[in-house]
Write a protein that holds these residues in place. Structure first.
Motif, PDB file in Angstrom:
ATOM      1  N   ALA A  12       0.841  -1.204   0.000  1.00 37.20           N
ATOM      2  CA  ALA A  12       0.000   0.000   0.000  1.00 37.20           C
ATOM      3  C   ALA A  12       0.878   1.258   0.000  1.00 37.20           C
ATOM      4  N   HIS A  13       1.967   1.209   0.753  1.00 36.43           N
ATOM      5  CA  HIS A  13       2.913   2.332   0.791  1.00 36.43           C
ATOM      6  C   HIS A  13       3.485   2.586  -0.607  1.00 36.43           C
ATOM      7  N   VAL A  14       3.898   1.540  -1.267  1.00 37.23           N
ATOM      8  CA  VAL A  14       4.489   1.666  -2.602  1.00 37.23           C
ATOM      9  C   VAL A  14       3.441   2.164  -3.597  1.00 37.23           C
ATOM     10  N   LEU A  15       2.256   1.552  -3.580  1.00 36.92           N
ATOM     11  CA  LEU A  15       1.206   1.958  -4.517  1.00 36.92           C
ATOM     12  C   LEU A  15       0.749   3.390  -4.267  1.00 36.92           C
ATOM     13  N   GLY A  16       0.901   3.840  -3.023  1.00 33.89           N
ATOM     14  CA  GLY A  16       0.559   5.221  -2.687  1.00 33.89           C
ATOM     15  C   GLY A  16       1.644   6.211  -3.062  1.00 33.89           C
ATOM     16  N   GLY A  17       2.694   5.752  -3.704  1.00 30.81           N
ATOM     17  CA  GLY A  17       3.752   6.642  -4.160  1.00 30.81           C
ATOM     18  C   GLY A  17       4.877   6.844  -3.165  1.00 30.81           C
ATOM     19  N   GLY A  18       4.906   6.046  -2.098  1.00 31.40           N
ATOM     20  CA  GLY A  18       5.960   6.183  -1.098  1.00 31.40           C
ATOM     21  C   GLY A  18       7.316   5.762  -1.618  1.00 31.40           C
ATOM     22  N   ALA A  19       8.355   6.425  -1.109  1.00 32.98           N
ATOM     23  CA  ALA A  19       9.724   6.077  -1.491  1.00 32.98           C
ATOM     24  C   ALA A  19      10.034   4.660  -1.009  1.00 32.98           C
ATOM     25  N   HIS A  20      10.748   3.903  -1.817  1.00 33.15           N
ATOM     26  CA  HIS A  20      11.092   2.523  -1.473  1.00 33.15           C
ATOM     27  C   HIS A  20      12.243   2.049  -2.344  1.00 33.15           C
ATOM     28  N   GLU A  21      12.785   0.907  -1.961  1.00 29.92           N
ATOM     29  CA  GLU A  21      13.817   0.234  -2.755  1.00 29.92           C
ATOM     30  C   GLU A  21      13.182  -1.007  -3.370  1.00 29.92           C
ATOM     31  N   THR A  22      13.462  -1.253  -4.639  1.00 33.75           N
ATOM     32  CA  THR A  22      12.908  -2.424  -5.317  1.00 33.75           C
ATOM     33  C   THR A  22      13.322  -3.717  -4.620  1.00 33.75           C
ATOM     34  N   ARG A  23      14.543  -3.746  -4.088  1.00 31.47           N
ATOM     35  CA  ARG A  23      15.008  -4.970  -3.421  1.00 31.47           C
ATOM     36  C   ARG A  23      14.159  -5.294  -2.197  1.00 31.47           C
ATOM     37  N   THR A  24      13.541  -4.272  -1.589  1.00 29.11           N
ATOM     38  CA  THR A  24      12.666  -4.525  -0.446  1.00 29.11           C
ATOM     39  C   THR A  24      11.435  -5.307  -0.894  1.00 29.11           C
TER      40      THR A  24
END
Length: 119
Positions: free
Chosen positions: A84-96
């Motif tokens: 949900a964080h990623v889909l909401g546009g939150g910063a993240h690392e692909t490896r996570t």
């Protein structure tokens, strides 16, 4: 080596590696990029539960399979929150993303096998 012992060693080793990696990211000053703090803290903390589950599986403790299921469910829920964080546009690392999928899969297998061997 029996299946339960193999599961126990996998959980112990996976837990130790998780604690070391999480500890390095949290306390060692390693630049991990765009970490998601709740995921990092969960994974670090869960590493201790992984080791406890590994001990329980190796020692044939009756609670070990339930702990493995709880770890799987908690990991799945954190993975969904991360999604949900990623889909909401939150910063993240692909490896996570890959790591959360892998952790969820590993614990699904450990939990299922532990439940089957409990009988």
């Amino acid at each position: 080596m029996t299946g339960r012992k193999t599961l126990g060693w996998v959980a112990l080793i996976f837990g130790a590696l998780t604690v070391v990696a999480g500890g390095r990211a949290l306390f060692g000053g390693a630049d991990m990029g765009a970490v998601v703090p709740f995921v990092l803290w969960f994974n670090f903390s869960a590493g201790f539960a992984y080791m406890l589950a590994g001990y329980g599986l190796l020692s044939r403790k009756p609670w070990a399979a339930s702990l493995a299921v709880a770890i799987f469910v908690a990991t799945l829920l954190v993975g969904l929150a991360y999604g949900a964080h990623v889909l909401g546009g939150g910063a993240h690392e692909t490896r996570t993303t890959g790591a959360m999928i892998m952790r969820t899969g590993v614990w699904a297998v450990i939990a299922l096998m532990a439940l089957r061997q409990q009988k």
